[in-house]
Write a protein that holds these residues in place. Sequence first.
Motif, PDB file in Angstrom:
ATOM      1  N   ILE A 136      15.449 -13.619  35.031  1.00 14.36           N
ATOM      2  CA  ILE A 136      14.542 -12.812  34.118  1.00 14.36           C
ATOM      3  C   ILE A 136      13.394 -12.481  35.225  1.00 14.36           C
ATOM      4  N   THR A 137      13.059 -11.199  35.249  1.00  9.06           N
ATOM      5  CA  THR A 137      12.069 -10.710  36.333  1.00  9.06           C
ATOM      6  C   THR A 137      11.356  -9.674  35.514  1.00  9.06           C
ATOM      7  N   LEU A 138      10.077  -9.908  35.286  1.00  9.17           N
ATOM      8  CA  LEU A 138       9.183  -8.892  34.291  1.00  9.17           C
ATOM      9  C   LEU A 138       7.889  -9.217  34.734  1.00  9.17           C
ATOM     10  N   SER A 139       7.083  -8.173  34.064  1.00 10.85           N
ATOM     11  CA  SER A 139       5.601  -8.096  34.184  1.00 10.85           C
ATOM     12  C   SER A 139       5.114  -7.785  32.999  1.00 10.85           C
ATOM     13  N   VAL A 140       4.118  -8.265  32.608  1.00 11.48           N
ATOM     14  CA  VAL A 140       3.226  -7.771  30.977  1.00 11.48           C
ATOM     15  C   VAL A 140       1.961  -7.384  31.614  1.00 11.48           C
ATOM     16  N   VAL A 141       1.740  -6.161  30.959  1.00 14.08           N
ATOM     17  CA  VAL A 141       0.367  -5.603  31.227  1.00 14.08           C
ATOM     18  C   VAL A 141      -0.446  -5.817  29.950  1.00 14.08           C
ATOM     19  N   LYS A 188      12.159 -26.124  40.612  1.00 19.28           N
ATOM     20  CA  LYS A 188      11.578 -24.959  40.032  1.00 19.28           C
ATOM     21  C   LYS A 188      12.377 -24.398  39.508  1.00 19.28           C
ATOM     22  N   ILE A 189      12.078 -23.997  38.222  1.00 18.74           N
ATOM     23  CA  ILE A 189      12.759 -23.154  37.284  1.00 18.74           C
ATOM     24  C   ILE A 189      12.144 -21.604  37.104  1.00 18.74           C
ATOM     25  N   ALA A 190      10.815 -21.734  37.176  1.00 17.12           N
ATOM     26  CA  ALA A 190      10.237 -20.222  36.901  1.00 17.12           C
ATOM     27  C   ALA A 190       8.649 -20.461  37.672  1.00 17.12           C
ATOM     28  N   GLY A 191       8.153 -19.104  37.744  1.00 18.34           N
ATOM     29  CA  GLY A 191       6.899 -19.103  38.187  1.00 18.34           C
ATOM     30  C   GLY A 191       6.058 -17.872  37.637  1.00 18.34           C
ATOM     31  N   ILE A 192       4.794 -17.711  37.840  1.00 13.81           N
ATOM     32  CA  ILE A 192       3.908 -16.564  37.368  1.00 13.81           C
ATOM     33  C   ILE A 192       3.102 -16.197  38.488  1.00 13.81           C
ATOM     34  N   VAL A 208       0.694  -9.677  34.371  1.00 16.65           N
ATOM     35  CA  VAL A 208       1.206 -11.003  34.594  1.00 16.65           C
ATOM     36  C   VAL A 208       2.765 -11.048  35.006  1.00 16.65           C
ATOM     37  N   GLY A 209       3.049 -11.265  36.012  1.00 18.73           N
ATOM     38  CA  GLY A 209       4.513 -11.396  36.737  1.00 18.73           C
ATOM     39  C   GLY A 209       5.073 -12.590  36.359  1.00 18.73           C
ATOM     40  N   LEU A 210       6.346 -12.348  35.963  1.00 21.62           N
ATOM     41  CA  LEU A 210       7.224 -13.829  35.567  1.00 21.62           C
ATOM     42  C   LEU A 210       8.502 -13.591  36.071  1.00 21.62           C
ATOM     43  N   GLY A 211       8.773 -14.835  36.675  1.00 22.42           N
ATOM     44  CA  GLY A 211      10.336 -14.933  37.171  1.00 22.42           C
ATOM     45  C   GLY A 211      10.749 -16.236  36.586  1.00 22.42           C
TER      46      GLY A 211
END
Length: 335
Positions: A136-141, A188-192, A208-211
Amino acid sequence: MMLQASEVLQCLSCEHFLSGQRLADRFNVTRATINNHINKLQALGVAIESVSGRGYRLCHPSSLHNESTLLKRLNQTSPAPLDQLQCWQQIASTNSSARALATPQAGTFSVVLTELQTAGRGRRGRAWLAPYATNITLSVVWNLQQPLHAAGVLSPYLAVQIAQALAHMGVPAIQVKWPNDIYSQDKKIAGILIECSGEMNSACHLVVGLGVNAYMSRSSLDFSQHTINQPWTDIITQLPDFAGSRDDIAVRCINAIVAGLVSYEQGLPKSFTEVWSQWDLLHAKPVRVESETDTITGIARGISQQGCLRLETAMGEEHIMLGEVSLRADHDSTD
């Protein structure tokens, strides 16, 4: 319209083989074109079995993001109105693309999501590896209605929101590592990664970037050829019977971020430092904190209300600002 590799991928399944000729007939192209797309998908890490005389099939189930499904579900379930949704096959960075979007109206949000990110970065410029159609590779504005200096605690605050969302899915032994990493079973399973712009005393533009590692272990890429300097895991490893799609995971995570931003606008709960301690991977453990010029050792004592790491040292307690250091357990040689 030129055939895309993603269209070929959507025709493949784990249950049965599909011949190159049938694929060529379906898309009205040559078998050589199909073979080129299969090779491209395999180079991106999609595990495809190829058997002469039988054709191709997937080694593992694979699903691409469905923009219309995401749009419908976010409009139905998100705690704030959705302004824009962009769903890409490949871009350099979701955060970079998100920064280029118009700032959404206060109280609304936009999302940029991609199947493949070619130049993703984590904290301190580290590369973020995300094989095609696995994570899951996304960013929230978000248009944060608080001054820039008030955003300092957002990284740990939103990391806890993601931790809670993953724990609610059933991912075991979820913890957070200051300031913005999420771990499962000490991996590690995710990062912001949060980027802010604006004036010190006015509203700021927030990305906010999330992987999230979702199905990374199913990739055929040889990760020994990549610089991954820490233990990692993914959702399907921790939840082998997980039957949800990547869209399911994305919607849960987006809603967790947006819910966190909505609540943050109303004021950071005074109890947040106590909440953090319940998820804190390094609580009361010996650690060392490294900056570009110095290394400090001590005992991690949680975070301050401003989001700083509280470090008990021989000289007394020090507060380490977000984004300035890397944190390591003394017994651990990885970031």
